[in-house]
Write an enzyme that holds these catalytic residues in place. Structure first.
Site: not given
Length: 330
Positions: A118, A142
């Site tokens: 990501t 995250y």
């Protein structure tokens, strides 16, 4: 040779399965616990193994039974605010379970790994567009959980001799242009998904978190990449590795940003429907703007996006919502 796609019943993973089948790959195996995926999203003829990626016995059995040489790992938790509220849950799902999966894969003889990472690993980037060699400073659990997995994969590859491609996604959106798959999770938090649901009356309103960012209209700026283009990047990564290519870490984005408010206006225009937009304070863990520098993936994999158009992406999302409504009525 066969490919194991973890999370292959989910949004991005199901599009990877379609990309592999469209390219003529005869054996694709899906491993998914169906916590956020759907068995009906797995195409007919594709083997679905229902289970946890951290179940090493199941992973080993699946790899050996189907003579799997490549792993495409999509299974993960992905909601930034949830990661702030539940960091241990995210480190378990995205880091600890990835470690178990990679260990079982290495022991069973998998030679190639493609990892779904990501842009959150960059945090608040000092340079935009963001190049791959920018210092990595994730600002939420995250992003940190994904970065830890990147490090593990690189270290394990150096020790055990497998090759890998790590793909850092920017904001994934849209649906398969043939209507075979799309974002199907009812409570998904992706902006375009939420906005299309609001346009179709499935949500009472849409909340915009932060209008005081240092961007042209004060809302967050993001690089929206169409999901089939992203899946094609993974397929090209697989071809690269199987042909003897070196390990790579690459951005997946178009290199152009749109603000939250701009996206909402596109959804309203294309749907022909107005809906309530509530302006809210910032959420923890959201960077102001993040846009990809995407030259390297084009150079190394020969990736050529075919769906780089925000209107088309939103139209696909709207069409998929209509298809889902029809499916749910049956």
């Amino acid at each position: 040779m066969a490919v194991l796609v973890t999370g292959g019943a989910g949004y991005i993973g199901s599009h990877m399965v379609l990309a592999l089948l469209d390219a003529g790959h005869e054996e694709v195996i899906v491993l998914d616990d169906l916590s956020t995926g759907f068995d009906w999203a797995v195409p007919e003829g594709v083997k679905l193994v229902v289970g946890d990626v951290a179940d090493q016995a199941l992973v080993t059995q699946t790899i050996l039974q189907h003579r799997i040489d490549a792993l495409a790992h999509f299974a993960a938790k992905i909601v930034v605010p949830d990661s702030v509220a539940d960091p241990l849950g995210y480190y378990l799902s995205n880091t600890v379970k990835t470690r178990s999966l990679v260990e079982a894969s290495v022991r069973a003889g998998v030679r190639h790994v493609i990892f779904s990472s990501t842009a959150a690993v960059y945090g608040e980037p000092e340079v935009v567009p963001v190049p791959e060699d920018l210092p990595l400073k994730p600002i939420n659990p995250y992003g940190r959980s994904k970065l830890m997995s990147e490090w593990m994969i690189a270290d394990a590859a150096a020790a055990h001799g497998f090759s890998y491609v790590i793909l850092r996604y920017f904001n994934v959106a849209g649906a398969d242009s043939e209507g075979r798959s799309g974002q199907s999770t009812p409570n998904a938090t992706h902006l375009i998904k939420v906005a299309t649901q609001a346009a179709r009356g499935q949500r009472a309103r849409l909340d915009v978190f932060g209008t005081d960012y240092p961007t042209p209209d004060g809302s967050c700026l993001r690089d929206y990449i169409q999901v089939s283009d992203l899946a094609e990047a993974h397929r090209l990564a697989l071809d690269h590795l199987r042909s003897g290519g070196d390990s790579l870490t690459l951005n997946c984005g178009y290199g152009r940003g749109y603000s939250v408010l701009e996206v909402i206006e596109v959804v309203k225009r294309l749907s022909g429907r107005d809906f309530e937009v509530r302006l809210c304070p910032r959420r923890a863990g959201d960077p102001a703007r993040i846009v990809a520098e995407g030259a390297l993936i084009r150079e190394r994999l020969g990736w050529q996006p075919r769906h780089d158009d925000l209107d088309a992406i939103v139209a696909q999302a709207l069409a998929w919502e209509e298809r889902l409504e029809t499916r749910n009525r049956i």
